[in-house]
Design an enzyme around this catalytic site. Sequence first.
Site, PDB file in Angstrom:
ATOM      1  N   ASP A 143      -4.327  -1.933   1.370  1.00  0.00           N
ATOM      2  CA  ASP A 143      -3.909  -2.490   0.085  1.00  0.00           C
ATOM      3  C   ASP A 143      -3.654  -3.994   0.224  1.00  0.00           C
ATOM      4  OD1 ASP A 143      -3.289  -2.649  -2.587  1.00  0.00           O
ATOM      5  OD2 ASP A 143      -1.238  -1.909  -2.362  1.00  0.00           O
ATOM      6  N   HIS A 186       7.915   0.655  -0.216  1.00  0.00           N
ATOM      7  CA  HIS A 186       7.193   1.639   0.599  1.00  0.00           C
ATOM      8  C   HIS A 186       6.834   1.029   1.949  1.00  0.00           C
ATOM      9  CE1 HIS A 186       4.535  -0.479  -2.321  1.00  0.00           C
ATOM     10  NE2 HIS A 186       3.938  -0.859  -1.216  1.00  0.00           N
ATOM     11  N   GLN A 254       0.626   4.617   1.361  1.00  0.00           N
ATOM     12  CA  GLN A 254       1.849   3.852   1.079  1.00  0.00           C
ATOM     13  C   GLN A 254       2.945   4.814   0.669  1.00  0.00           C
ATOM     14  OE1 GLN A 254      -0.653   1.354  -1.461  1.00  0.00           O
ATOM     15  NE2 GLN A 254       0.458  -0.452  -0.695  1.00  0.00           N
ATOM     16  N   ARG A 284       9.401 -12.464  -1.951  1.00  0.00           N
ATOM     17  CA  ARG A 284       8.801 -11.869  -3.149  1.00  0.00           C
ATOM     18  C   ARG A 284       9.047 -10.371  -3.100  1.00  0.00           C
ATOM     19  NH1 ARG A 284       4.279  -8.943  -4.074  1.00  0.00           N
ATOM     20  NH2 ARG A 284       3.008  -9.306  -5.915  1.00  0.00           N
ATOM     21  N   ASP A 286       8.278  -7.090  -3.775  1.00  0.00           N
ATOM     22  CA  ASP A 286       7.083  -6.367  -4.193  1.00  0.00           C
ATOM     23  C   ASP A 286       7.445  -5.034  -4.855  1.00  0.00           C
ATOM     24  OD1 ASP A 286       4.122  -6.009  -4.040  1.00  0.00           O
ATOM     25  OD2 ASP A 286       4.738  -4.231  -2.912  1.00  0.00           O
ATOM     26  N   GLU A 328       8.822  -9.262  -8.763  1.00  0.00           N
ATOM     27  CA  GLU A 328       7.455  -8.911  -9.150  1.00  0.00           C
ATOM     28  C   GLU A 328       7.530  -7.670 -10.029  1.00  0.00           C
ATOM     29  OE1 GLU A 328       3.394  -6.887  -8.710  1.00  0.00           O
ATOM     30  OE2 GLU A 328       5.070  -6.252  -7.474  1.00  0.00           O
ATOM     31  N   HIS A 392      -3.427 -12.186  -7.157  1.00  0.00           N
ATOM     32  CA  HIS A 392      -4.310 -11.284  -6.404  1.00  0.00           C
ATOM     33  C   HIS A 392      -4.474  -9.934  -7.095  1.00  0.00           C
ATOM     34  CE1 HIS A 392      -0.343  -9.915  -5.500  1.00  0.00           C
ATOM     35  NE2 HIS A 392      -0.854  -8.804  -5.021  1.00  0.00           N
ATOM     36  N   ASP A 393      -3.627  -9.644  -8.102  1.00  0.00           N
ATOM     37  CA  ASP A 393      -3.688  -8.351  -8.788  1.00  0.00           C
ATOM     38  C   ASP A 393      -4.500  -8.426 -10.082  1.00  0.00           C
ATOM     39  OD1 ASP A 393      -2.371  -6.609  -7.072  1.00  0.00           O
ATOM     40  OD2 ASP A 393      -0.400  -7.172  -7.827  1.00  0.00           O
ATOM     41  N   ARG A 517      -9.892  -5.164  -7.338  1.00  0.00           N
ATOM     42  CA  ARG A 517      -9.164  -6.428  -7.258  1.00  0.00           C
ATOM     43  C   ARG A 517      -9.798  -7.383  -6.241  1.00  0.00           C
ATOM     44  NH1 ARG A 517      -3.278  -4.200  -6.200  1.00  0.00           N
ATOM     45  NH2 ARG A 517      -4.529  -2.812  -4.923  1.00  0.00           N
TER      46      ARG A 517
HETATM   47  C1  GLC Z   1       2.402  -5.076  -5.824  1.00  0.00           C
HETATM   48  C2  GLC Z   1       1.291  -5.911  -5.259  1.00  0.00           C
HETATM   49  C3  GLC Z   1       0.027  -5.134  -5.301  1.00  0.00           C
HETATM   50  C4  GLC Z   1       0.201  -3.861  -4.511  1.00  0.00           C
HETATM   51  C5  GLC Z   1       1.420  -3.086  -4.987  1.00  0.00           C
HETATM   52  C6  GLC Z   1       1.812  -2.063  -3.976  1.00  0.00           C
HETATM   53  O1  GLC Z   1       2.222  -4.789  -7.139  1.00  0.00           O
HETATM   54  O2  GLC Z   1       1.190  -7.108  -5.955  1.00  0.00           O
HETATM   55  O3  GLC Z   1      -1.043  -5.877  -4.793  1.00  0.00           O
HETATM   56  O4  GLC Z   1      -0.928  -3.073  -4.666  1.00  0.00           O
HETATM   57  O5  GLC Z   1       2.545  -3.899  -5.125  1.00  0.00           O
HETATM   58  O6  GLC Z   1       2.418  -2.684  -2.862  1.00  0.00           O
HETATM   59  C1  GLC Z   2       1.166  -2.040 -11.603  1.00  0.00           C
HETATM   60  C2  GLC Z   2       2.503  -2.293 -11.088  1.00  0.00           C
HETATM   61  C3  GLC Z   2       2.552  -3.616 -10.394  1.00  0.00           C
HETATM   62  C4  GLC Z   2       1.402  -3.783  -9.439  1.00  0.00           C
HETATM   63  C5  GLC Z   2       0.101  -3.421 -10.006  1.00  0.00           C
HETATM   64  C6  GLC Z   2      -0.945  -3.386  -8.928  1.00  0.00           C
HETATM   65  O1  GLC Z   2       0.901  -2.900 -12.643  1.00  0.00           O
HETATM   66  O2  GLC Z   2       3.469  -2.293 -12.124  1.00  0.00           O
HETATM   67  O3  GLC Z   2       3.750  -3.723  -9.710  1.00  0.00           O
HETATM   68  O4  GLC Z   2       1.270  -5.123  -9.098  1.00  0.00           O
HETATM   69  O5  GLC Z   2       0.186  -2.178 -10.607  1.00  0.00           O
HETATM   70  O6  GLC Z   2      -2.171  -3.136  -9.495  1.00  0.00           O
END
Ligand code: GLC
Ligand code: GLC
Length: 644
Positions: A143, A186, A254, A284, A286, A328, A392-393, A517
Amino acid sequence: MNLTLESNRTLQRVLANTDLSELSTKDQLVFKQRLEENFVVLFSLLHQVYGQRYDFYYFLQQLVHIMKGALKQRSHKLKQQDKKRLNEPDWFKKENMLGISCYVDLFAGDLASLEEKIPYLTSLGITYLHLMPLYKSPKGDSDGGYAVSDYRQTDEKLGSIKDLKRLSDALSEAGINLVLDFVFNHTSDEHQWAKEAQKGNAEYQDFYWMFDDKTVPDMYEQNLREIFPQVRKGNFTWCQEANKWVWTTFNNFQWDLNYSNPAVFNGIADEMFFLANLGCDALRLDALAFIWKEMGTSCENQPKAHLLIQAFNSCLKIVAPSVVFKSEAIVHPDEVIKYIDKDECQLSYNPLLMALIWNSLATRKTKLLTLSMRKSFEISGDCAWVNYARCHDDIGWTFDDTLAANLGINGNDHRHFLNQFYTGRFEGSFASGVAFGENAETGDCRVCGSLASLAGLEKAIEHDDPQLINHAVARVLMIHSIILSIGGIPLLYSGDELGLLNNYDYQHDPSKVHDDRWVHRLRIKDSHVNNTKKLGTPNQKIAQGLEQLILIRKHNNILGNADTDFIEVNNEHVFAYTRRNDQGQTLLALVNFSEDVQRLDTKVLTQLNANGVWDLISKEIIDCESSDMQLLPYQTMWLVADKA
Ligand code: GLC
Ligand code: GLC
């Protein structure tokens, strides 16, 4: 119960059983003083979560012990930084702040080579660098590093912890704040804790959410979202070794941590201190919305998630008070706001602004953006937004449906439209994006793509159409003009400053093909940087235009710490806001979200309360005598009073 009394009593007892002699005399004083200041809060937070457990006191004692060890490990230099930042709590609100986030390998190769790129970052004006997760993680799909196998080891491809420390020193030398990920919802299934759980160690099975059969998971499941529906149905994964179901909100590998177990809080706090002591300025947080699970709820944004984050923050105030948290939370705007507080997350992504900028670009209308910002932009003066256009998302359309309904917009239908638009399926769309996480049952999805591709540059180049290219370039600059001026830290996403397009190579990589992504996680090559020097190319126009906007931001403190107000103008295509600071300065930003020239009543200039007005970007004087004024396609104006 009298909290203050009990907390003081507890602290005295704990300290009576804590050997502080390993700390220097000075640190002993600091530690005791910070405990005196923060322990009541920490105690009361943890008491609300864990107070019913008979072993609560044991875990408190252990936590104090962990904090003592962490303070001992903290370097002299970082302790100096702690002192300095306590006197400068608004450091992240200044106009000099500019962020970028990047993957170490994609941007530079490894940690050592990244050090060599510092001159590039400083020439861009960067003062905040978010390095995507660089910890040890499973080979193949991890991931993008968000499955952490060991918080205290770096991914060996990138270098060692020693390299990371060196880089952190070099960055601080260059005036760049380092931001690292605190992936605390996680771990990967290869983390030591998970491995013990797989072997059947009950102590560690309690670190995760593990179930013998599907009965309880199915009860939870009734109210849960699916975050990665392309990976799996539901939120649980069967673990053969342990013979149990495991809670996995994201990928199968995860494993969600079980924060109802105080051992998890303490274990993760220990890892958090290790990261803080590497020399990062912000962590950050996460996926923070997911850390608390409560039967019968969506298990997102639960009140106890907030208590836990505040508790982590209060631990930081004791050990590493210069470090701030960045939230986040990519969730409903009303929930995003709840994480932002000086005692919780001092910084937060602004996903609402991000989504609505893209919405306004698609619809060419700004009403939803203006109303939403009016409702949700204002946060505590001790905190700041991190404003971004891409990361990055994927992009999720997290606007407020009730507010949209007031404008006659049906949330679900509109999300469907936006997905169609940005995946290029909508007739006439300028965007080249890819659908992400398509839910076969609901047809729901989110959107991926690089900023330039989503803003139309990819299609414009395919059509080899100079006017479309100009529009795309103008959109890219317009988007950046907003995040640079609206208030907060502007955060660039590596590659966007160069106008890079989508890269579809991931579709041939078995470890990436299921995760779209990767289309916008781009390797930065020297040739990309060189392209921005070729006169007349879109890349050059983007890089140069951005450079100019950044320079203006850095030289005008009205673009730093100042209040923002969103104003209505008599043109639905124009987004407008003012910035006012306590030195009596005002700026009026006008942004044209359409590819047509737009006219505005000059009455709007009364906001500036000045006889003469000029635009910091075009450097032109505005004719205040005339009854109207015009904005070119996608033009932004940053208007201020003309001192002359
Ligand atoms: C956050 C990250 C995302 C990741 C997810 C699980 O949303 O930005 O890239 O997949 O958390 O860690
Ligand atoms: C969802 C989650 C966010 C994560 C994303 C990853 O939107 O809320 O935390 O970054 O998925 O794709």
